[in-house]
Design an enzyme around this catalytic site. Structure first.
Site, PDB file in Angstrom:
ATOM      1  CD1 TRP A  56      -4.836   3.509   6.190  1.00  0.00           C
ATOM      2  CD2 TRP A  56      -3.625   5.205   6.591  1.00  0.00           C
ATOM      3  NE1 TRP A  56      -4.009   3.451   5.043  1.00  0.00           N
ATOM      4  CE2 TRP A  56      -3.060   4.759   5.366  1.00  0.00           C
ATOM      5  CE3 TRP A  56      -3.006   6.631   7.230  1.00  0.00           C
ATOM      6  CZ2 TRP A  56      -2.026   5.327   4.621  1.00  0.00           C
ATOM      7  CZ3 TRP A  56      -2.167   7.170   6.183  1.00  0.00           C
ATOM      8  CH2 TRP A  56      -1.611   6.551   4.980  1.00  0.00           C
TER       9      TRP A  56
ATOM     10  CG  ASP B 106       0.756   1.527   1.784  1.00  0.00           C
ATOM     11  OD1 ASP B 106       0.202   1.775   3.058  1.00  0.00           O
ATOM     12  OD2 ASP B 106       0.043   1.750   0.938  1.00  0.00           O
TER      13      ASP B 106
ATOM     14  CD1 TRP C  10       4.206   7.903   6.722  1.00  0.00           C
ATOM     15  CD2 TRP C  10       3.308   8.109   8.698  1.00  0.00           C
ATOM     16  NE1 TRP C  10       3.061   7.508   6.586  1.00  0.00           N
ATOM     17  CE2 TRP C  10       2.276   7.434   7.776  1.00  0.00           C
ATOM     18  CE3 TRP C  10       2.783   8.273   9.744  1.00  0.00           C
ATOM     19  CZ2 TRP C  10       0.974   6.987   8.094  1.00  0.00           C
ATOM     20  CZ3 TRP C  10       1.398   7.832  10.290  1.00  0.00           C
ATOM     21  CH2 TRP C  10       0.683   7.062   9.327  1.00  0.00           C
ATOM     22  CG  MET C  11       6.826   2.362   7.260  1.00  0.00           C
ATOM     23  SD  MET C  11       7.572   0.838   8.108  1.00  0.00           S
ATOM     24  CE  MET C  11       9.389   0.784   7.443  1.00  0.00           C
TER      25      MET C  11
ATOM     26  CG  PHE D 209      -0.067   7.753  -3.267  1.00  0.00           C
ATOM     27  CD1 PHE D 209       0.819   8.735  -2.698  1.00  0.00           C
ATOM     28  CD2 PHE D 209      -1.287   7.774  -3.116  1.00  0.00           C
ATOM     29  CE1 PHE D 209       0.148   9.531  -1.969  1.00  0.00           C
ATOM     30  CE2 PHE D 209      -1.815   8.890  -2.521  1.00  0.00           C
ATOM     31  CZ  PHE D 209      -1.246   9.743  -1.759  1.00  0.00           C
TER      32      PHE D 209
ATOM     33  CD  GLU E 197      -6.294   2.791   0.263  1.00  0.00           C
ATOM     34  OE1 GLU E 197      -6.255   3.926  -0.032  1.00  0.00           O
ATOM     35  OE2 GLU E 197      -6.228   2.329   1.254  1.00  0.00           O
TER      36      GLU E 197
ATOM     37  NE  ARG F  45      -5.348   4.990  -2.892  1.00  0.00           N
ATOM     38  CZ  ARG F  45      -6.560   5.699  -2.824  1.00  0.00           C
ATOM     39  NH1 ARG F  45      -6.893   6.434  -3.701  1.00  0.00           N
ATOM     40  NH2 ARG F  45      -7.219   5.254  -1.704  1.00  0.00           N
TER      41      ARG F  45
ATOM     42  CD1 TRP G 231       0.859   9.182   4.587  1.00  0.00           C
ATOM     43  CD2 TRP G 231       0.124  11.002   3.828  1.00  0.00           C
ATOM     44  NE1 TRP G 231       0.490   9.153   3.243  1.00  0.00           N
ATOM     45  CE2 TRP G 231       0.098  10.053   2.654  1.00  0.00           C
ATOM     46  CE3 TRP G 231      -0.336  12.423   3.801  1.00  0.00           C
ATOM     47  CZ2 TRP G 231      -0.082  10.697   1.535  1.00  0.00           C
ATOM     48  CZ3 TRP G 231      -0.754  12.745   2.483  1.00  0.00           C
ATOM     49  CH2 TRP G 231      -0.700  12.012   1.215  1.00  0.00           C
TER      50      TRP G 231
ATOM     51  CD  GLN H  60       3.425   5.212  -0.261  1.00  0.00           C
ATOM     52  OE1 GLN H  60       2.693   6.086  -0.521  1.00  0.00           O
ATOM     53  NE2 GLN H  60       4.444   4.885  -1.208  1.00  0.00           N
TER      54      GLN H  60
HETATM   55  C1  FRU Z   1      -2.960   2.747   1.547  1.00  0.00           C
HETATM   56  C2  FRU Z   1      -2.611   3.662   0.741  1.00  0.00           C
HETATM   57  C3  FRU Z   1      -2.546   3.606  -0.708  1.00  0.00           C
HETATM   58  C4  FRU Z   1      -1.589   4.868  -1.395  1.00  0.00           C
HETATM   59  C5  FRU Z   1      -0.655   4.893  -0.128  1.00  0.00           C
HETATM   60  C6  FRU Z   1      -0.465   6.464   0.153  1.00  0.00           C
HETATM   61  O1  FRU Z   1      -2.410   2.722   2.806  1.00  0.00           O
HETATM   62  O2  FRU Z   1      -3.558   4.701   1.031  1.00  0.00           O
HETATM   63  O3  FRU Z   1      -3.596   3.417  -1.515  1.00  0.00           O
HETATM   64  O4  FRU Z   1      -1.007   4.424  -2.421  1.00  0.00           O
HETATM   65  O5  FRU Z   1      -1.264   4.750   0.987  1.00  0.00           O
HETATM   66  O6  FRU Z   1       0.454   6.672   1.068  1.00  0.00           O
END
Ligand code: FRU
Length: 490
Positions: A297, A43, A40-41, A107, A221, A167, A67, A59
């Site tokens: 998402w 951000d 998975w990928m 994160f 975010e 975050r 995720w 990520q």
């Molecule tokens: C955005 C987010 C960030 C968080 C990350 C978690 O897509 O929700 O806020 O740090 O993804 O994977």
């Protein structure tokens, strides 16, 4: 080379090396977009130029195409086009980024160089801890092996203006000081919280630098605040309740003394479905370049079955055009992928007009329509068409409503929907559409980057026909260019 990764990172790298061959040639893999080697990928993180090379972290959950506990995947590039995958940079390992439940990890965050060292700033997250999100550092001298800072978490609690959702630190340097924005929420408003430091380790809270005007979401975010020519801009990915919405860019004035960014105007960065959590860097040439997660998402993701999910957009340079309008344009380096050029000019379309088939799916198309000498109210392109046209991705120019429409209702598997962006009729009477197609994506740049519409599409690999069309009248194409684009992965 010796690796000083935590055990978890080593384990992840062994797993990735074992599994990546299985994923490599699966049917939905892209040709010139960044993707995870496996798993998975989401951000983009830590997008930076370091020792001349571009680094992109992301990520990542290597163990499944969904995720999970967040790692930082890592790749580097000399030109932002040809990428080399590197070992996982961060894995959950410390009390502030690990937990017994799956909801934990490293994160999103950013990267900055200081004294030849590369610093990664990330949010340590664990749903079981209180506070659940804190800001942390990992450092490297070679840009490959990262060590988490002993003084972590460097920001161990959210400030009074924020909340437990705290975050995605973005760090930058301005006038010999370091600054950080962190995304948060309070009292129904998304907020960007602002910190200052002289050494990157000790941070002073300066206040709320910007917050939602009431229409920009209740959680922000991935904020990114930076100077762009004469102004400052703030990019962010807003949430409305549990729902993630399209990222915006806010233009304004930044006052570092009062720690306030005043909002002047804001627009959507991308009108498509698959664009989220964009992040920018400034490179050695002084270009401000943005890359975004080319997915969203809660989407349909047909590549799951093949063991991988998620990709990045092509990198876009952010500037203003000669009319002072903010534009996003594919970076110049992408032109090196072009081959097999077709050019046509001065054709009048009336009904459906077939265009040379795609030779391979990865394609760039650039078309100038003559708006003044067209009387059709709706014209455009059918892309990725099956021979019988039951499958197609439609781009329509609706001149009555001054909208560009990407219609995915017959585009194949994946998310459907109709995506619309306004366009401004040109004073010179032309409308330019530039389209980047890859195996499972379409990125459309309207009028040289005034608007962008990005979507993942999953048509059949044999759907490679293209039509030009004009409904209820004629449309004039001044010129159209088509190139096949080379794959950077084979
Ligand atoms: C955005 C987010 C960030 C968080 C990350 C978690 O897509 O929700 O806020 O740090 O993804 O994977």
């Amino acid at each position: 080379m010796t690796y000083n990764h935590s055990e978890q990172a080593i384990k992840a790298n062994i797993y990735i090396n074992q599994q990546q061959e299985k994923v490599k040639n699966s049917k939905y893999r892209l040709n010139y977009h960044m993707m995870p080697p496996v798993g998975w990928m989401n951000d983009p993180n830590g997008f930076v130029q370091y020792n001349g090379e571009y680094h992109l972290f992301y990520q990542h959950y290597p163990y499944a195409p969904k995720w999970g506990p967040m790692h930082w995947g890592h790749a580097k590039s000399r030109d932002l086009v040809n990428w080399e995958h590197l070992p996982v940079a961060l894995a959950p390992s410390e009390y502030y980024d690990i937990g017994t439940m799956d909801d934990h990890g490293c994160f999103s965050g950013s990267a900055i160089e200081k004294d030849n060292e590369l610093y990664l700033f990330y949010t340590g997250h664990s749903i079981e801890r209180d506070p659940m999100q804190v800001q942390c550092i990992a450092k490297s001298e070679d840009g490959i092996n990262f060590t988490k800072e002993n003084q972590n978490p460097v920001i161990d609690h959210f400030p009074k203006d924020g909340s437990k959702d705290f975050r995605d630190p973005k760090v930058w340097q301005y006038d010999n000081q370091y600054y950080m924005v962190v995304g948060s929420k309070k009292d129904g408003k998304g907020k960007a919280l602002f910190y200052q430091s002289s050494n990157l380790i000790n941070w002073t809270y300066r206040g709320v630098v910007a917050e939602s005007n009431g229409k920009q979401g209740d959680m922000w975010e991935c904020p990114d605040l930076f100077p762009l020519e004469k102004e400052h801009v703030l990019i962010l990915s807003p949430m409305y309740g549990e729902k993630n919405e399209k990222p915006i860019i806010i233009f304004g004035e930044m006052d570092y003394n009062t720690a306030k960014f005043s909002q002047e105007r804001s627009i959507l960065l991308d009108y498509g479905h698959d664009f989220y959590a964009p992040q920018t860097l400034i490179d050695e040439k002084g270009r401000r370049i943005m890359i975004g997660w080319m997915d969203m998402w809660f989407s349909k993701r047909p590549s799951e079955g093949d063991g991988w999910v998620g990709a990045m957009t092509i990198p876009r340079e952010l500037t203003y055009n000669h009319n002072g309008i903010f534009i996003q344009q594919p970076i110049e380096e992408l032109k090196a992928l072009r081959h097999n050029h077709h050019h046509i000019e001065n054709i009048v379309i009336n009904g459906v007009h077939s265009f040379p088939k795609l030779d391979g799916i990865a394609t760039e198309l650039c078309i100038d329509f003559d708006i003044v000498n067209s009387d059709s109210p709706v014209f455009g392109l059918h892309l990725r068409c099956s021979t019988d046209r039951s499958e197609k991705t439609i781009i329509k120019v609706d001149t009555n409503n001054e909208e560009i429409i990407v219609d995915l209702t017959s585009a194949g598997k994946g998310e459907s929907g109709i995506y619309k962006a306004p366009y401004s009729p040109k004073t010179n009477g032309k409308l330019n559409l530039r389209v980047f197609l890859d195996t499972t994506s379409i990125e459309l740049f309207v009028n040289h980057g005034e608007q962008v519409i990005t979507n993942r599409i999953y048509p059949h690999t044999s759907s490679i026909e293209v039509d030009l069309f004009a409904e209820k009248g004629k449309a004039k194409v001044l010129k159209a260019d088509k190139w096949s684009l080379r794959s950077v992965w084979k």
